[in-house]
Design an enzyme around this catalytic site. Structure first.
Site, PDB file in Angstrom:
ATOM      1  N   ASP A   1      66.055  86.097  47.218  1.00 61.83           N
ATOM      2  CA  ASP A   1      66.210  87.530  46.924  1.00 61.83           C
ATOM      3  C   ASP A   1      65.037  88.307  47.519  1.00 61.83           C
ATOM      4  O   ASP A   1      65.212  89.393  48.076  1.00 61.83           O
ATOM      5  CB  ASP A   1      66.282  87.791  45.407  1.00 61.83           C
ATOM      6  CG  ASP A   1      67.725  87.884  44.908  1.00 61.83           C
ATOM      7  OD1 ASP A   1      68.594  87.201  45.487  1.00 61.83           O
ATOM      8  OD2 ASP A   1      67.979  88.635  43.942  1.00 61.83           O
TER       9      ASP A   1
ATOM     10  N   LYS B   1      55.757  73.543  43.235  1.00 60.74           N
ATOM     11  CA  LYS B   1      54.655  73.964  42.356  1.00 60.74           C
ATOM     12  C   LYS B   1      54.013  72.695  41.832  1.00 60.74           C
ATOM     13  O   LYS B   1      53.904  72.452  40.620  1.00 60.74           O
ATOM     14  CB  LYS B   1      55.218  74.874  41.252  1.00 60.74           C
ATOM     15  CG  LYS B   1      54.196  75.502  40.333  1.00 60.74           C
ATOM     16  CD  LYS B   1      53.350  76.582  40.977  1.00 60.74           C
ATOM     17  CE  LYS B   1      52.257  77.032  40.023  1.00 60.74           C
ATOM     18  NZ  LYS B   1      51.260  77.925  40.670  1.00 60.74           N
TER      19      LYS B   1
ATOM     20  N   ASP C   1      53.976  80.194  44.635  1.00 61.70           N
ATOM     21  CA  ASP C   1      53.341  81.504  44.454  1.00 61.70           C
ATOM     22  C   ASP C   1      52.741  82.000  45.773  1.00 61.70           C
ATOM     23  O   ASP C   1      52.856  83.188  46.123  1.00 61.70           O
ATOM     24  CB  ASP C   1      52.300  81.488  43.320  1.00 61.70           C
ATOM     25  CG  ASP C   1      51.394  80.262  43.337  1.00 61.70           C
ATOM     26  OD1 ASP C   1      51.568  79.386  44.217  1.00 61.70           O
ATOM     27  OD2 ASP C   1      50.503  80.184  42.465  1.00 61.70           O
TER      28      ASP C   1
ATOM     29  N   ASP D   1      66.305  80.521  44.394  1.00 64.65           N
ATOM     30  CA  ASP D   1      66.998  81.712  43.896  1.00 64.65           C
ATOM     31  C   ASP D   1      66.086  82.934  44.051  1.00 64.65           C
ATOM     32  O   ASP D   1      66.485  83.977  44.581  1.00 64.65           O
ATOM     33  CB  ASP D   1      67.366  81.482  42.418  1.00 64.65           C
ATOM     34  CG  ASP D   1      68.260  82.584  41.864  1.00 64.65           C
ATOM     35  OD1 ASP D   1      68.874  83.332  42.660  1.00 64.65           O
ATOM     36  OD2 ASP D   1      68.348  82.701  40.631  1.00 64.65           O
TER      37      ASP D   1
ATOM     38  N   TYR E   1      68.244  74.911  36.274  1.00 59.98           N
ATOM     39  CA  TYR E   1      69.524  75.569  35.970  1.00 59.98           C
ATOM     40  C   TYR E   1      70.512  74.629  35.302  1.00 59.98           C
ATOM     41  O   TYR E   1      71.472  75.068  34.691  1.00 59.98           O
ATOM     42  CB  TYR E   1      70.159  76.156  37.249  1.00 59.98           C
ATOM     43  CG  TYR E   1      69.457  77.392  37.763  1.00 59.98           C
ATOM     44  CD1 TYR E   1      68.110  77.601  37.507  1.00 59.98           C
ATOM     45  CD2 TYR E   1      70.131  78.339  38.508  1.00 59.98           C
ATOM     46  CE1 TYR E   1      67.452  78.716  37.981  1.00 59.98           C
ATOM     47  CE2 TYR E   1      69.478  79.470  38.984  1.00 59.98           C
ATOM     48  CZ  TYR E   1      68.138  79.649  38.722  1.00 59.98           C
ATOM     49  OH  TYR E   1      67.491  80.749  39.188  1.00 59.98           O
TER      50      TYR E   1
HETATM   51  C1  IPM Z   1      72.766  83.454  43.224  1.00 61.17           C
HETATM   52  C2  IPM Z   1      73.013  84.116  41.904  1.00 61.17           C
HETATM   53  C3  IPM Z   1      73.426  83.046  40.925  1.00 61.17           C
HETATM   54  C4  IPM Z   1      72.298  82.038  40.829  1.00 61.17           C
HETATM   55  C5  IPM Z   1      73.800  83.553  39.529  1.00 61.17           C
HETATM   56  C6  IPM Z   1      74.853  84.637  39.578  1.00 61.17           C
HETATM   57  C7  IPM Z   1      74.234  82.419  38.639  1.00 61.17           C
HETATM   58  O1  IPM Z   1      71.912  84.819  41.476  1.00 61.17           O
HETATM   59  O2  IPM Z   1      73.709  82.897  43.803  1.00 61.17           O
HETATM   60  O3  IPM Z   1      71.620  83.458  43.672  1.00 61.17           O
HETATM   61  O4  IPM Z   1      71.324  82.275  40.134  1.00 61.17           O
HETATM   62  O5  IPM Z   1      72.391  81.004  41.462  1.00 61.17           O
HETATM   63 MN    MN Z   2      70.249  84.783  42.867  1.00 61.86          MN
END
Ligand code: IPM
Ligand code: MN
Length: 358
Positions: A251, A190, A223, A247, A141
């Site tokens: 999720d 990885k 993975d 990240d 990032y």
């Molecule tokens: C998170 C979000 C952020 C990230 C974005 C909005 C930049 O998805 O906090 O996970 O990818 O870190």
């Molecule tokens: Mn995110």
């Protein structure tokens, strides 16, 4: 006790959910006799609209002068033009970097009352209790990026970079967290393909072996981890991983408890104010409709009181109020498929009522 909090409501549902968290903070101040000085500042799309910059200098200065920062969410379709000069998300990445917030703590716990809201079967998710520690200010990032024309084709690149100290500090923080939990740490990488992952694995193993010999430690490829999270989430205690993998995996993990709307997160550095936020985004589709679930932000407020202010009692009170309200059957739309639900403000009021009755 006196504290200075900065609120960064941001975009979409951000202002609505932060407003409920602010009411909860005020209720806590009254109940426990604290004085909280609260100010609001702009970040993300709204800041682009007002100043052209997703993170104006004035916001950075206010955050740095605070004890802790509570963020709503940033982004939305209005600012999604891929050719735009800047994006709301850039403001979030920059505030993390400015405050040195190298570790993002994302606890994934199932709420007994909500187990059936999970898309996964009860027997798989029940009892899940994972703390993800995502590296937050390095990796792909923040690595060198750009566009070029190579062999006549438009080409884009972004580079994953990790240094030894960057890995050491986040692994240390994760191992300390594991020591205070069930004593298990999993590092996800990885290393079969990526050079920075091989460095990560080497450093993580050395830090744990030398400094945390009592910890039960293992490594999993990312993975495979994506699979294990859905098949045996209960096997994991603390999971430490790089920015990109964290990240994505968090999720995915957010689906274990059923709703993104319930999950808080804390971003912390070695000193200075931390940043506390729900892990969900700005949900522009439901913004302004009093439909958003404010509980993730309210739980982020509890994390803020616990981590930044060392106020366990206040944090416990908020968490207990959330459980009590859920147990009473109240649900926002995201966690009440098909049945009656309460709005954002009403949910905030129920939490405050529960706090008052303790
Ligand atoms: C998170 C979000 C952020 C990230 C974005 C909005 C930049 O998805 O906090 O996970 O990818 O870190
Ligand atoms: Mn995110």
């Amino acid at each position: 006790m006196q504290c200075k909090f900065v609120l960064l409501p941001g975009d979409g549902i951000g202002p609505e959910i932060v407003a409920q968290a602010e009411r909860v903070l005020q209720a806590i101040a009254e109940k426990f006799g604290h004085s909280f000085e609260i100010s609001r500042h702009i970040i993300g799309g709204i800041a682009i609209d007002q100043t052209g910059d997703p993170l104006p200098r004035e916001t950075i200065d206010a955050c740095k002068a605070s004890d802790a920062v509570l963020l709503g969410a940033v982004g939305g379709p209005k600012w999604d033009d891929p050719n735009a000069k800047t994006r709301p998300e850039a403001g979030l990445l920059k505030i993390r970097k400015e405050l040195g917030l190298f570790a993002n703590l994302r606890p994934i716990q199932t709420f007994p009352e909500l187990v059936d809201a999970s898309p996964l079967r009860r027997e798989i998710v029940e009892g899940t209790d994972i703390l993800f520690v995502r590296e937050l200010t390095g990796g792909i990032y923040f690595g060198p990026s750009g566009t070029d024309v190579i062999d006549g084709h438009d080409t884009a690149y972004q580079t994953m970079v990790y240094s030894v100290p960057e890995v050491e500090r986040v692994v240390r923080l994760a191992a300390e967290a594991a020591r205070n939990r069930r004593g298990k740490l999993t590092s996800v990488d990885k290393a079969n393909v990526l050079e920075p992952s091989r460095l990560w694995r080497r450093v993580a193993e050395r830090v744990v072996k030398n400094e945390f010999p009592e910890i039960e430690y293992n490594v999993v490829l990312v993975d495979a981890m994506a699979m294990h999270l859905l098949s045996r989430p209960r096997d994991y205690d603390v999971v430490v991983t790089s920015n990109l993998f964290g990240d994505i995996l968090t999720d995915e993990a957010s689906m274990l408890p059923g709703s993104l709307g319930m999950l808080p997160s804390a971003s912390i550095g070695s000193s200075g104010p931390g940043l506390f936020e729900p892990i969900h985004g700005s949900a522009p589709d439901i913004a302004g409709k009093d439909l958003a679930n404010p509980l993730a932000t309210i739980l982020a407020t509890a994390m803020m009181l616990r981590h930044a202010m060392k106020r366990n009692e206040e944090a416990d009170a908020i968490e207990t109020a959330v459980r009590t309200v859920l147990a009473s059957g109240a649900r926002t739309a995201d966690i009440s498929p098909g049945t009656a639900s309460v709005g954002t403000k009403e949910m905030g009021s129920l939490i405050i009522k529960s706090l008052a009755s303790m």
